[in-house]
Design a protein around this motif. Structure first.
Motif, mmCIF file in Angstrom:
data_model
loop_
_atom_site.group_PDB
_atom_site.id
_atom_site.type_symbol
_atom_site.label_atom_id
_atom_site.label_comp_id
_atom_site.label_asym_id
_atom_site.label_seq_id
_atom_site.Cartn_x
_atom_site.Cartn_y
_atom_site.Cartn_z
ATOM 1 N N ASP A 1 2.193 -3.094 7.278
ATOM 2 C CA ASP A 1 0.930 -3.105 7.999
ATOM 3 C C ASP A 1 0.316 -4.486 7.844
ATOM 4 O O ASP A 1 0.714 -5.268 6.970
ATOM 5 N N ARG B 1 4.767 0.792 17.264
ATOM 6 C CA ARG B 1 3.908 1.966 17.378
ATOM 7 C C ARG B 1 4.193 2.809 18.619
ATOM 8 O O ARG B 1 3.875 4.005 18.636
ATOM 9 N N HIS C 1 0.815 -1.215 0.000
ATOM 10 C CA HIS C 1 0.000 0.000 0.000
ATOM 11 C C HIS C 1 0.850 1.267 0.000
ATOM 12 O O HIS C 1 0.335 2.358 -0.259
ATOM 13 N N TRP C 2 2.141 1.126 0.277
ATOM 14 C CA TRP C 2 3.069 2.256 0.208
ATOM 15 C C TRP C 2 3.779 2.305 -1.138
ATOM 16 O O TRP C 2 4.008 3.390 -1.677
ATOM 17 N N GLN D 1 -8.221 -6.288 2.904
ATOM 18 C CA GLN D 1 -8.593 -5.192 3.790
ATOM 19 C C GLN D 1 -7.435 -4.886 4.739
ATOM 20 O O GLN D 1 -6.842 -5.803 5.323
ATOM 21 N N GLN D 2 -7.134 -3.610 4.896
ATOM 22 C CA GLN D 2 -6.054 -3.202 5.796
ATOM 23 C C GLN D 2 -6.549 -3.214 7.231
ATOM 24 O O GLN D 2 -7.596 -2.649 7.558
ATOM 25 N N PHE E 1 -2.764 -7.014 6.926
ATOM 26 C CA PHE E 1 -3.893 -7.092 6.016
ATOM 27 C C PHE E 1 -4.596 -8.430 6.197
ATOM 28 O O PHE E 1 -3.965 -9.439 6.519
ATOM 29 N N THR F 1 6.938 0.432 6.716
ATOM 30 C CA THR F 1 5.732 0.444 5.886
ATOM 31 C C THR F 1 4.936 -0.856 5.973
ATOM 32 O O THR F 1 3.926 -1.009 5.286
ATOM 33 N N THR G 1 -4.253 -2.732 10.178
ATOM 34 C CA THR G 1 -3.544 -1.738 10.984
ATOM 35 C C THR G 1 -3.159 -0.564 10.113
ATOM 36 O O THR G 1 -2.925 -0.715 8.911
ATOM 37 N N HIS G 2 -3.061 0.625 10.728
ATOM 38 C CA HIS G 2 -2.787 1.846 9.974
ATOM 39 C C HIS G 2 -1.722 2.699 10.669
ATOM 40 O O HIS G 2 -1.666 3.908 10.482
ATOM 41 N N THR G 3 -0.874 2.063 11.464
ATOM 42 C CA THR G 3 0.137 2.790 12.226
ATOM 43 C C THR G 3 1.488 2.684 11.542
ATOM 44 O O THR G 3 2.007 1.589 11.369
#
Length: 359
Positions: free
Chosen positions: A145, A184, A121-122, A157-158, A147, A143, A160-162
């Motif tokens: 995360d 995090r 996603h990055w 679907q993602q 999924f 980067t 975590t978003h940290t």
């Protein structure tokens, strides 16, 4: 951080042609013999090779024992991606996006979802490998995360978003919690959360690396690898590398605790690189990989130990790398990664063996 092996642990990469590792059940029966087993490996029987060529590791069972999920890098290189296959090595298919770098995949208990860490996603490109000029280190790609997706790779679907490394996720057999490693809060700690990503709780709090956690068969405990520097020089080295997105995994010990992080107890205390711990089906023993006793530090074998730290027993004797052990849900089989019988020096493949509890 990938837990797979190329000189102990190097991220696995994207497989362009999954068909290259397909093998029929008949072929497996032909290869399931003592040719792949050292006579001293008395707990193993009918060892079979499931993958052929490249880097294949971190192979983990579905909770019903019907499938295996793993990471793969083809011989021609690329970036590691996630695949699923049958227990006989057939029907290999890619289930991650084919973009970025992935690691640490696992099935949901119901078998309706999978979880893995990814950087796609990055960027669609692979993140750069860590700088080895400071010695052997693992890269902590910020980067990463977590999924979730359907077992065929769809409906990604993602979770975590940290920013700052979320990876190394596994799920409790009770189907209520995920345990994972995250930076995090500025250090590498273990966290738990619900299967939908809610109720994130930090469960370790010592300076150092906590990772690679698995739940016990009844979900009441966790086992993981950790490195807690105490001397001033070691503490500074850890902090300096962490600031650069790296750690040095030369000394890792095995720990157990209750599933909420309470009651933490150290199991091994040998100063070696002990990793990939997994509970024996009884919940009373732990199997893990270690370079214990090897003066070069390069030879990793599988060992087993009681949860109280007694009864250490060597399981494999391949004189090459053996790691990432995982018992099948019924306890009849053991999955592991190994350099044995590689087509090329350094190849890591997935093997399955019948488990002999009392030889």
């Amino acid at each position: 951080m990938s837990k797979s092996i190329r000189s102990v642990l190097v991220p696995l990469t994207h497989a362009a042609l999954a068909v290259a590792v397909l093998i029929s059940a008949a072929d497996l029966r032909a290869q399931g013999s003592d040719d792949l087993r050292d006579p001293r490996e008395v707990h193993l029987r009918n060892v079979r090779q499931l993958t052929f060529g490249g880097q294949n590791a971190e192979a983990y069972w579905a909770f019903d024992g019907s499938q295996i999920i793993f990471q793969r890098t083809p011989p021609e290189g690329g970036c590691d991606q996630i695949f699923i296959m049958n227990p006989d090595g057939s029907d290999v298919r890619e289930v991650s996006t084919g973009k970025g770098r992935t690691t640490c995949s696992y099935f949901f208990p119901a078998g309706d979802k999978i979880i893995y860490a990814s950087t796609h996603h990055w960027s669609e490109m692979c993140p750069a490998d860590p700088d080895m000029s400071q010695g052997y280190v693992w890269g902590l790609f910020p980067t990463y995360d977590l999924f979730i997706a359907d077992p065929d790779g769809s409906n990604v679907q993602q979770l975590t978003h940290t920013f700052g490394y979320d990876a190394e996720a596994t799920i409790s057999p009770t189907g209520d919690k995920i345990v994972f490693t995250s930076m995090r809060d500025g250090d590498l700690e273990l966290y738990t959360m619900n299967l939908d990503g809610s109720d994130v709780r930090r469960i370790t709090d010592r300076l150092g690396y906590d990772g690679g956690a698995f739940f016990s068969p009844d979900g009441s405990k966790i086992v993981w690898r950790a490195s807690y520097p105490t001397e001033d020089r070691a503490v500074q080295d850890y902090k300096d590398l962490l600031a650069q997105g790296m750690i040095r995994p030369s000394a890792l010990e095995v720990f157990v605790a209750n599933a909420d992080g309470s009651g933490q107890t150290q199991v091994t205390d040998n100063g070696a690189a002990n990793f990939g711990p997994f509970f024996h089906p009884s919940g009373e023993k732990i199997i893990f990989s270690s370079n214990y006793g090897d003066p070069t530090g390069r030879e990793f074998e599988l060992w087993m130990i009681n949860v109280d730290g007694t009864g250490l027993e060597q399981i494999t004797f391949s004189e090459e790398f053996d790691g990432f052990p995982m018992f099948s849900p019924d306890g009849k089989y053991l999955l592991f990664g190994s350099n044995r019988n590689g087509a090329q020096v350094g190849d890591t493949n997935v093997f399955i063996a019948e488990w002999v509890d009392s030889p």
